[in-house]
Enzyme design. Structure first.
Site, PDB file in Angstrom:
ATOM      1  N   ASP A 268       0.821  -1.211   0.000  1.00 40.17           N
ATOM      2  CA  ASP A 268       0.000   0.000   0.000  1.00 40.17           C
ATOM      3  C   ASP A 268       0.856   1.262   0.000  1.00 40.17           C
ATOM      4  OD1 ASP A 268      -2.521  -0.958  -0.224  1.00 40.17           O
ATOM      5  OD2 ASP A 268      -3.168  -0.486   1.806  1.00 40.17           O
ATOM      6  N   ASP A 421      -7.965  -6.605  13.541  1.00 39.67           N
ATOM      7  CA  ASP A 421      -7.607  -7.919  14.060  1.00 39.67           C
ATOM      8  C   ASP A 421      -8.508  -8.314  15.231  1.00 39.67           C
ATOM      9  OD1 ASP A 421      -6.602  -5.903  15.628  1.00 39.67           O
ATOM     10  OD2 ASP A 421      -4.511  -6.526  15.488  1.00 39.67           O
TER      11      ASP A 421
END
Length: 686
Positions: A268, A421
């Site tokens: 990214d 997460d």
């Protein structure tokens, strides 16, 4: 060789009857040892003899020993003075430079931070005014606890001070005492939770409890490639040129049939040079025969969660059974897959296998040492106990293996919070999936070395859970899991460890304790200030016993970090702007096998083969505004500095009421805030 300073005299005098002393000169220290008479040969220069010659020799030996000890002490004092001068010079440079945390990055929301700093500044001004009033009253000889004595004293100041004491007694002390008692109760509940976790860890060690895979080593040796499940390895990264090389190399070297695992490098990066370097590294491993793919997103929607979600939408993902995630600075051992994937065999309800982290730079500076204490406790105690007894814990975001079916059943990656997460772990738990934590499987990574990077990381880690709690509270209530699992998830996992802990830590030690110095009618017991925090710190440091010398700095630093954690918790709970900030934690590349900057220079000078880009030209053409690398620098953190002055002011006030333990705690805690506020704890940039 170590010279014997008295050997020549001893031989000339025919020996002596004193105790031989051996002095070894090893710059910069000397070691001194005594040798008993039985260990010395009678005919040696150090043995036999007596009388005046022996006494004279002993006197010379003692003189040398005392001189050497004095020289050693002087050296240590000189070193301490030099260190103190270096710290003072660094602090002076910080103040002269004038760089503060108010210098926000582009697009960063500073509204909450400004309001929070304003509140602390108001408290500081009030505390200084009150300290001046109390000192003036003390110099007048007015006893702090005798209000009646002031009624007989004429004067405006005496009347005003008597009114202040009445207001303090009738209106300020009761609510402050109530808040104090409430925070003490929360503190005790959290301490009991910490104690129970430690007892659970002790029980695990005592009984030797650990997850055991069904597959045996013999089966692994005899198995062919067709017997190894298909594994997808994902490596999300963003502008992390310091660490990508060794991480990609470690992942590509995993001991697993190459036909049965595929590596996705999910880049990214918005820096063209970094992207070119990562792509070149991927192409190098492709030529080595590794199945590795480079994927680059131009638009970073959803940050890491969006990156992983985009990668899971690839058509070939359906051919794989498991997915492993490694952040850019993680370097797994070659046998990582062989030690984790077998735990899924024969256990269809296991959705996640998580390995623990180890740190290549844990001894780099004081900041990394203190982080290591915290994270060792997190993995050794929290994760291991919750995994062994509850089959649930928060996914750490990396160094974990997911069953792809569990990810899909839980709704996949979502970009709604900054803790994707934890989000996927909670949703998988609500669907009935079980988690396994492997404390004996480690994956190396880096700790942030600068306070700025650590502060931003902690802000994200403590604002995200509050965002998630608001979003999934109703889902937890409606889920089909048992009552005690709901209780654990809501009260222990979210409220106690993510909300109550930063709330009472900041409120009790940074607000209430200083206020009780100016309102002494409200009392905070000494055992709350000293004994229980010390006990909890000892429990926290047990998983990292080598860090025991840092127990006092650890206790003070944890209270110092409560400011950042409290601020993050509030922003996440009330969905303020700073809760949605995602800043990639800066890496230093301590574990790199080569200097990447030198690598760039090397490639720019050598003749390239194939279609590898010209890095210098690419940098100038694609990003002309970034020809010079942005320099790092240390900052001054205003909130921490303001709190340091507030605590030091309260420490001065405590002397007037002879509160000993409170004075020392406030003094050392104020100094701790001062050190952190001047950015003297982490990486120092000249």
């Amino acid at each position: 060789m170590a010279p014997s300073w008295w050997g020549r005299d001893a031989r000339a005098n025919g020996g002596g009857g004193g105790t031989p002393v051996v002095v070894k000169m090893e710059n910069p220290n000397w070691s001194i040892s005594e040798v008993s008479a039985s260990e010395v040969a009678p005919d040696s220069p150090a043995g036999g003899g007596g009388g005046k010659a022996g006494r004279g020799k002993n006197a010379r030996q003692i003189t040398w020993v005392l001189l050497l000890k004095a020289h050693r002490a002087a050296g240590r004092l000189t070193g301490a003075a030099s260190a103190a001068l270096a710290v003072a010079a660094a602090a002076r440079r910080r103040v002269a430079a004038g760089r503060t945390d108010s210098d926000a990055a582009p697009g960063e929301n500073t509204a909450l931070r400004t309001r929070f700093y304003g509140c602390i500044r108001v408290f500081l001004v009030l505390s200084l005014l009150l300290l001046a009033v109390e000192v003036a009253a003390y110099l007048q000889g007015w006893h702090l606890d005798v209000e009646e004595g002031l009624l007989a004293v004429d004067g405006l100041f005496a009347a005003a001070y008597a009114g202040w004491m009445r207001a303090r007694l009738d209106y300020l002390a009761p609510p402050l005492q109530f808040l104090t008692n409430a925070c003490v109760v929360l503190f005790l509940i959290q301490s009991v939770d910490r104690l129970v976790l430690c007892l659970g860890c002790f029980w695990i060690r005592l009984k030797g409890i650990k997850p055991v895979p069904l597959a045996t080593g013999k089966e692994d040796v005899e198995a062919g490639a067709e017997d190894f499940p298909m594994v997808l390895v994902q490596m999300p990264m963003c502008n992390e040129r310091e660490v990508y090389q060794q991480s990609i190399g470690a992942v590509c070297s995993l001991d697993w049939p190459r036909s049965n695992f595929l590596v996705q490098v999910l880049d990214d990066s918005d820096d063209a040079t970094t992207s070119a370097l990562i792509k070149e590294e991927v192409e190098k491993w492709q030529r080595e025969g590794v199945r590795i793919i480079y994927r680059h997103r131009v638009i970073r929607d959803g940050y890491k969660a969006g990156n992983l979600k985009s990668a899971m939408n690839c058509s070939y993902v359906k051919d794989y059974e498991f997915v492993v995630i490694f952040d850019a600075d993680f370097q797994p051992q070659a046998d990582f897959l062989k030690r984790t994937v077998p735990h899924f065999k024969g256990k269809d309800d296991v959705g996640l296998v998580q390995a623990r982290w180890s740190f290549v730079n844990k001894d780099e500076n004081l900041l990394t040492r203190l982080q290591n204490i915290n994270l060792c406790f997190h993995f050794e105690v929290e994760q291991q106990v919750n995994g062994a007894f509850l089959n649930f814990f928060g996914f750490n975001g990396t160094a974990g293996v997911w069953r792809i079916k569990a990810l899909e059943d839980s709704g996949g990656w979502m970009e709604r919070t900054t803790v994707e997460d934890m989000d996927i772990a909670v949703r998988a738990h609500l669907k009935g999936w079980k988690f396994v934590f492997l404390n004996d499987v480690e994956c190396q990574c880096e700790l942030p070395e600068s306070y700025e990077a650590y502060r931003k990381q902690q802000h994200r880690w403590h604002s995200g859970p509050m965002q998630l709690f608001r979003l999934c509270f109703v889902d937890i209530i409606k889920s089909k899991i048992g009552f005690w699992k709901k209780f654990n998830l809501i009260f222990l996992f979210f409220l106690l460890r993510k909300l109550i802990l930063p709330f009472y830590s900041f409120t009790l030690f940074c607000v209430i304790l200083p206020m009780t110095m100016f309102v002494p009618e409200a009392e905070l017991p000494a055992w709350v200030v000293c004994y229980i925090p010390a006990t909890m710190s000892i429990l926290n440091i047990l998983p990292a016993p080598k860090s025991f010398p840092f127990i006092v700095p650890y206790l003070l630093f944890e209270n110092t970090m409560s400011v950042t954690k409290f601020n993050a918790m509030i922003s996440g709970l009330f969905q303020l702007g700073s809760a949605y900030e995602w800043v990639v934690t800066k890496k230093s590349g301590r574990s790199s096998e080569g200097d990447l900057l030198a690598l760039v220079e090397k490639h720019s000078k050598q003749q390239r083969v194939g279609s590898a880009p010209n890095l210098d030209a690419l940098t100038k053409e694609s990003n002309p505004k970034k020809e010079s690398k942005k320099k790092k620098h240390n900052r001054i953190y205003r909130k921490e500095l303001a709190l340091s002055f507030l605590l030091l002011t309260a420490a001065a006030r405590s002397l007037l009421s002879a509160q000993g333990i409170h004075f020392y705690f406030l003094l050392f805690q104020g100094v701790s805030f001062l050190v952190v506020g001047l950015d003297l704890i982490g990486e120092q940039v000249e």
